[in-house]
Design an enzyme around this catalytic site. Sequence first.
Site, short mmCIF file in Angstrom:
data_model
loop_
_atom_site.label_atom_id
_atom_site.label_comp_id
_atom_site.label_asym_id
_atom_site.label_seq_id
_atom_site.Cartn_x
_atom_site.Cartn_y
_atom_site.Cartn_z
N SER A 10 46.79 57.91 44.96
CA SER A 10 45.97 57.38 43.88
C SER A 10 44.59 57.05 44.42
CB SER A 10 46.62 56.13 43.25
OG SER A 10 46.97 55.18 44.25
N ASP A 104 38.73 37.92 40.77
CA ASP A 104 37.79 37.11 41.55
C ASP A 104 36.96 36.24 40.62
OD1 ASP A 104 38.59 38.28 43.97
OD2 ASP A 104 37.25 39.99 43.63
N PHE A 212 32.29 43.64 52.62
CA PHE A 212 33.51 43.67 51.82
C PHE A 212 34.62 42.87 52.50
CE2 PHE A 212 32.58 48.07 49.75
CZ PHE A 212 31.66 47.47 48.91
N HIS A 262 46.82 54.69 48.61
CA HIS A 262 45.87 54.37 47.55
C HIS A 262 44.48 54.30 48.18
CE1 HIS A 262 44.46 52.53 43.77
NE2 HIS A 262 43.75 51.71 44.53
#
Length: 284
Positions: A10, A104, A212, A262
Amino acid sequence: MTATKPLWISCEFFPPRTDEAATKLKQVQARLKVLNPTYYSVTFGAGGSTQEKTYETVVDIQSNVGIPAAPHLSCIGSTRDNIRQLLKAYQEKNISRIVALRGDQPSGWAGRLGDFNYANELVEFIRAETGQYFHIEVAAYPEIHPQAKTAESDLQYFVQKVNAGADSAITQYFYNADAYFYFVEAAQKLGVTIPIIPGIMPISNYEQLTRFSDVCGADIPRWLRKRLESFSDDKASLQAFGIDVVTNLCQRLIDNGVTGLHFYSLNQSELTLRVARNLGLIPA
Protein backbone atom coordinates in the site's frame (compact mmCIF):
# COMPACT_ATOMS: atom_id res chain seq x y z
CA MET A 1 16.97 -9.83 -3.49
CA THR A 2 13.46 -11.14 -4.01
CA ALA A 3 10.21 -11.57 -2.14
CA THR A 4 9.27 -15.25 -2.05
CA LYS A 5 5.50 -14.69 -1.77
CA PRO A 6 2.97 -12.00 -2.75
CA LEU A 7 2.96 -9.04 -0.43
CA TRP A 8 0.20 -6.67 0.58
CA ILE A 9 1.57 -3.36 -0.77
CA SER A 10 0.00 0.00 0.00
CA CYS A 11 1.08 3.61 -0.53
CA GLU A 12 0.18 6.74 1.38
CA PHE A 13 -0.40 10.23 -0.03
CA PHE A 14 -1.34 13.64 1.32
CA PRO A 15 -3.97 15.81 -0.40
CA PRO A 16 -2.53 18.17 -3.02
CA ARG A 17 -2.97 21.88 -2.34
CA THR A 18 -2.72 23.19 -5.91
CA ASP A 19 -3.87 22.12 -9.35
CA GLU A 20 -0.24 21.56 -10.34
CA ALA A 21 0.33 19.32 -7.32
CA ALA A 22 -2.88 17.43 -8.11
CA THR A 23 -1.69 16.74 -11.66
CA LYS A 24 1.67 15.53 -10.37
CA LEU A 25 0.01 13.27 -7.80
CA LYS A 26 -2.10 11.62 -10.51
CA GLN A 27 1.13 10.81 -12.38
CA VAL A 28 2.69 9.37 -9.20
CA GLN A 29 -0.37 7.22 -8.54
CA ALA A 30 -0.30 5.93 -12.11
CA ARG A 31 3.40 4.98 -11.86
CA LEU A 32 2.91 3.18 -8.55
CA LYS A 33 0.17 0.98 -10.02
CA VAL A 34 2.95 -1.31 -11.23
CA LEU A 35 3.21 -2.45 -7.58
CA ASN A 36 -0.34 -3.85 -7.84
CA PRO A 37 -1.17 -2.07 -4.56
CA THR A 38 -3.88 -3.37 -2.28
CA TYR A 39 -4.93 0.24 -1.69
CA TYR A 40 -3.82 3.87 -1.61
CA SER A 41 -4.45 5.84 1.58
CA VAL A 42 -4.87 9.60 1.90
CA THR A 43 -4.01 11.64 5.01
CA PHE A 44 -5.46 14.84 6.39
CA GLY A 45 -3.94 17.81 8.17
CA ALA A 46 -3.62 18.22 11.93
CA GLY A 47 -6.94 18.75 13.68
CA GLY A 48 -8.82 17.25 10.73
CA SER A 49 -7.82 20.04 8.35
CA THR A 50 -7.77 19.32 4.59
CA GLN A 51 -10.69 16.92 5.19
CA GLU A 52 -12.51 18.14 2.08
CA LYS A 53 -9.35 17.70 0.01
CA THR A 54 -8.89 14.24 1.50
CA TYR A 55 -12.41 13.32 0.38
CA GLU A 56 -11.84 14.67 -3.13
CA THR A 57 -8.53 12.84 -3.47
CA VAL A 58 -9.92 9.55 -2.23
CA VAL A 59 -12.92 9.70 -4.53
CA ASP A 60 -10.67 10.52 -7.50
CA ILE A 61 -8.42 7.54 -6.74
CA GLN A 62 -11.37 5.19 -6.37
CA SER A 63 -13.13 6.45 -9.50
CA ASN A 64 -10.32 7.29 -11.90
CA VAL A 65 -7.09 5.57 -10.83
CA GLY A 66 -8.68 2.17 -10.36
CA ILE A 67 -7.02 1.38 -7.01
CA PRO A 68 -9.06 0.92 -3.80
CA ALA A 69 -8.74 4.07 -1.69
CA ALA A 70 -8.67 4.54 2.07
CA PRO A 71 -9.28 7.91 3.72
CA HIS A 72 -7.79 8.72 7.10
CA LEU A 73 -10.31 9.72 9.79
CA SER A 74 -9.25 11.56 12.93
CA CYS A 75 -10.65 11.92 16.43
CA ILE A 76 -9.25 15.43 16.89
CA GLY A 77 -11.92 17.99 16.07
CA SER A 78 -14.45 15.37 14.95
CA THR A 79 -18.02 14.90 16.13
CA ARG A 80 -20.23 11.86 15.85
CA ASP A 81 -22.41 13.70 13.36
CA ASN A 82 -19.61 14.70 10.97
CA ILE A 83 -18.00 11.24 11.14
CA ARG A 84 -21.41 9.69 10.47
CA GLN A 85 -21.83 11.93 7.43
CA LEU A 86 -18.36 11.07 6.13
CA LEU A 87 -18.96 7.35 6.56
CA LYS A 88 -22.20 7.62 4.59
CA ALA A 89 -20.50 9.67 1.87
CA TYR A 90 -17.70 7.13 1.53
CA GLN A 91 -20.17 4.24 1.41
CA GLU A 92 -22.03 5.99 -1.41
CA LYS A 93 -18.75 6.08 -3.37
CA ASN A 94 -18.10 2.37 -2.71
CA ILE A 95 -15.08 3.14 -0.54
CA SER A 96 -14.76 0.32 1.96
CA ARG A 97 -11.48 0.90 3.79
CA ILE A 98 -10.79 3.44 6.55
CA VAL A 99 -7.64 4.40 8.45
CA ALA A 100 -8.90 5.38 11.93
CA LEU A 101 -6.54 7.52 13.99
CA ARG A 102 -6.56 9.73 17.06
CA GLY A 103 -4.81 12.36 14.95
CA ASP A 104 -2.41 15.17 15.72
CA GLN A 105 -3.43 18.26 17.63
CA PRO A 106 -2.28 21.38 15.74
CA SER A 107 0.26 23.65 17.41
CA GLY A 108 -1.58 26.21 19.51
CA TRP A 109 -4.84 24.28 19.12
CA ALA A 110 -7.65 26.09 20.94
CA GLY A 111 -10.56 24.25 19.39
CA ARG A 112 -12.76 21.56 20.85
CA LEU A 113 -11.11 18.16 21.11
CA GLY A 114 -14.18 16.46 19.65
CA ASP A 115 -16.50 13.62 20.61
CA PHE A 116 -13.71 11.02 20.53
CA ASN A 117 -10.70 11.06 22.83
CA TYR A 118 -8.92 7.96 21.53
CA ALA A 119 -8.79 5.93 18.34
CA ASN A 120 -10.45 2.89 19.94
CA GLU A 121 -13.57 5.05 20.50
CA LEU A 122 -13.58 6.04 16.83
CA VAL A 123 -13.19 2.39 15.76
CA GLU A 124 -16.08 1.38 18.03
CA PHE A 125 -18.25 4.13 16.56
CA ILE A 126 -17.49 3.10 12.96
CA ARG A 127 -18.38 -0.49 13.79
CA ALA A 128 -21.60 0.54 15.55
CA GLU A 129 -22.63 2.72 12.59
CA THR A 130 -21.61 0.51 9.68
CA GLY A 131 -21.09 -3.00 11.00
CA GLN A 132 -18.47 -4.88 9.01
CA TYR A 133 -18.74 -2.72 5.88
CA PHE A 134 -15.37 -1.04 6.34
CA HIS A 135 -11.95 -2.65 6.63
CA ILE A 136 -10.51 -0.58 9.47
CA GLU A 137 -6.80 0.13 9.75
CA VAL A 138 -5.29 1.54 12.93
CA ALA A 139 -1.85 2.86 13.82
CA ALA A 140 0.90 0.99 15.68
CA TYR A 141 4.09 2.38 17.20
CA PRO A 142 6.95 -0.14 17.46
CA GLU A 143 9.19 2.56 18.96
CA ILE A 144 6.42 3.82 21.26
CA HIS A 145 4.09 6.78 20.67
CA PRO A 146 5.86 10.03 21.62
CA GLN A 147 3.08 10.91 24.08
CA ALA A 148 2.90 7.48 25.73
CA LYS A 149 3.83 7.38 29.42
CA THR A 150 5.30 3.87 29.20
CA ALA A 151 5.90 1.17 26.61
CA GLU A 152 3.43 -1.07 28.43
CA SER A 153 0.63 1.50 28.40
CA ASP A 154 1.24 2.21 24.71
CA LEU A 155 0.92 -1.49 23.92
CA GLN A 156 -2.30 -1.70 25.93
CA TYR A 157 -3.76 1.23 23.95
CA PHE A 158 -2.93 -0.62 20.75
CA VAL A 159 -4.67 -3.77 22.01
CA GLN A 160 -7.75 -1.66 22.85
CA LYS A 161 -7.92 -0.47 19.23
CA VAL A 162 -7.65 -4.03 18.00
CA ASN A 163 -10.34 -5.24 20.38
CA ALA A 164 -12.59 -2.36 19.31
CA GLY A 165 -12.78 -3.89 15.84
CA ALA A 166 -9.66 -3.09 13.81
CA ASP A 167 -8.90 -5.43 10.90
CA SER A 168 -5.22 -4.57 10.48
CA ALA A 169 -2.61 -2.07 11.58
CA ILE A 170 0.03 0.12 9.94
CA THR A 171 3.12 1.02 11.91
CA GLN A 172 4.91 4.31 12.17
CA TYR A 173 8.04 4.11 10.04
CA PHE A 174 11.22 2.81 11.64
CA TYR A 175 14.76 1.82 10.70
CA ASN A 176 15.31 -0.72 13.47
CA ALA A 177 13.71 -4.01 12.47
CA ASP A 178 14.18 -5.45 15.96
CA ALA A 179 11.81 -2.82 17.38
CA TYR A 180 9.13 -4.04 14.97
CA PHE A 181 9.71 -7.72 15.70
CA TYR A 182 9.60 -7.13 19.45
CA PHE A 183 6.40 -5.09 19.18
CA VAL A 184 4.63 -7.73 17.09
CA GLU A 185 5.69 -10.51 19.45
CA ALA A 186 4.52 -8.54 22.49
CA ALA A 187 1.17 -7.77 20.84
CA GLN A 188 0.65 -11.41 19.88
CA LYS A 189 1.27 -12.47 23.47
CA LEU A 190 -1.67 -10.25 24.40
CA GLY A 191 -3.91 -12.00 21.89
CA VAL A 192 -3.49 -9.76 18.82
CA THR A 193 -3.89 -11.74 15.61
CA ILE A 194 -4.50 -9.03 12.99
CA PRO A 195 -1.77 -8.20 10.44
CA ILE A 196 0.62 -5.49 11.63
CA ILE A 197 2.03 -4.00 8.43
CA PRO A 198 5.38 -2.19 8.72
CA GLY A 199 5.42 1.41 7.55
CA ILE A 200 8.35 2.18 5.25
CA MET A 201 9.79 5.66 4.71
CA PRO A 202 12.19 6.00 1.76
CA ILE A 203 15.02 8.42 2.51
CA SER A 204 15.14 11.40 0.17
CA ASN A 205 16.17 14.35 2.33
CA TYR A 206 18.03 14.27 5.64
CA GLU A 207 16.66 17.51 7.09
CA GLN A 208 13.11 16.54 6.20
CA LEU A 209 13.55 13.08 7.71
CA THR A 210 14.91 14.41 10.99
CA ARG A 211 12.09 16.94 11.21
CA PHE A 212 9.44 14.26 10.67
CA SER A 213 11.15 11.88 13.09
CA ASP A 214 11.46 14.47 15.85
CA VAL A 215 7.71 15.08 15.66
CA CYS A 216 6.47 11.51 15.40
CA GLY A 217 9.00 9.81 17.66
CA ALA A 218 10.55 7.57 15.00
CA ASP A 219 14.16 6.82 15.87
CA ILE A 220 16.96 7.38 13.38
CA PRO A 221 19.84 5.23 14.68
CA ARG A 222 23.01 7.19 15.36
CA TRP A 223 25.01 5.32 12.72
CA LEU A 224 22.37 6.18 10.14
CA ARG A 225 22.21 9.84 11.16
CA LYS A 226 25.99 10.17 10.88
CA ARG A 227 26.12 8.51 7.48
CA LEU A 228 23.32 10.70 6.15
CA GLU A 229 25.00 13.80 7.54
CA SER A 230 28.21 12.88 5.73
CA PHE A 231 26.59 13.30 2.31
CA SER A 232 26.11 17.03 2.93
CA ASP A 233 24.54 18.43 -0.26
CA ASP A 234 25.17 15.32 -2.39
CA LYS A 235 21.51 14.43 -2.84
CA ALA A 236 22.07 11.64 -5.38
CA SER A 237 24.53 9.80 -3.13
CA LEU A 238 22.31 10.26 -0.08
CA GLN A 239 19.33 8.82 -1.92
CA ALA A 240 21.36 5.90 -3.29
CA PHE A 241 22.57 5.10 0.21
CA GLY A 242 19.04 5.50 1.58
CA ILE A 243 17.67 3.09 -1.01
CA ASP A 244 20.20 0.47 0.09
CA VAL A 245 19.31 0.98 3.75
CA VAL A 246 15.56 0.77 3.15
CA THR A 247 15.91 -2.18 0.77
CA ASN A 248 17.90 -4.13 3.37
CA LEU A 249 15.34 -3.26 6.04
CA CYS A 250 12.47 -4.44 3.84
CA GLN A 251 14.30 -7.62 2.88
CA ARG A 252 14.86 -8.49 6.53
CA LEU A 253 11.18 -7.89 7.25
CA ILE A 254 10.17 -10.06 4.31
CA ASP A 255 12.59 -12.82 5.31
CA ASN A 256 10.95 -12.83 8.72
CA GLY A 257 7.45 -13.27 7.37
CA VAL A 258 5.76 -9.87 7.10
CA THR A 259 2.64 -10.00 4.99
CA GLY A 260 2.91 -6.50 3.56
CA LEU A 261 4.68 -3.15 3.30
CA HIS A 262 3.11 0.30 3.58
CA PHE A 263 5.13 3.01 1.81
CA TYR A 264 5.00 6.60 3.01
CA SER A 265 5.44 8.00 -0.49
CA LEU A 266 5.40 11.75 0.30
CA ASN A 267 3.61 12.06 -3.06
CA GLN A 268 6.68 10.78 -4.90
CA SER A 269 7.17 7.54 -6.81
CA GLU A 270 10.85 7.17 -7.74
CA LEU A 271 12.36 6.00 -4.45
CA THR A 272 9.52 3.62 -3.65
CA LEU A 273 9.83 2.07 -7.10
CA ARG A 274 13.61 1.71 -6.80
CA VAL A 275 13.25 -0.09 -3.47
CA ALA A 276 10.53 -2.30 -4.96
CA ARG A 277 12.76 -3.22 -7.92
CA ASN A 278 15.60 -4.14 -5.57
CA LEU A 279 13.20 -6.43 -3.71
CA GLY A 280 12.04 -8.10 -6.91
CA LEU A 281 8.49 -6.81 -6.49
CA ILE A 282 8.49 -5.39 -10.02
CA PRO A 283 10.70 -6.06 -13.07
CA ALA A 284 14.12 -4.41 -13.07
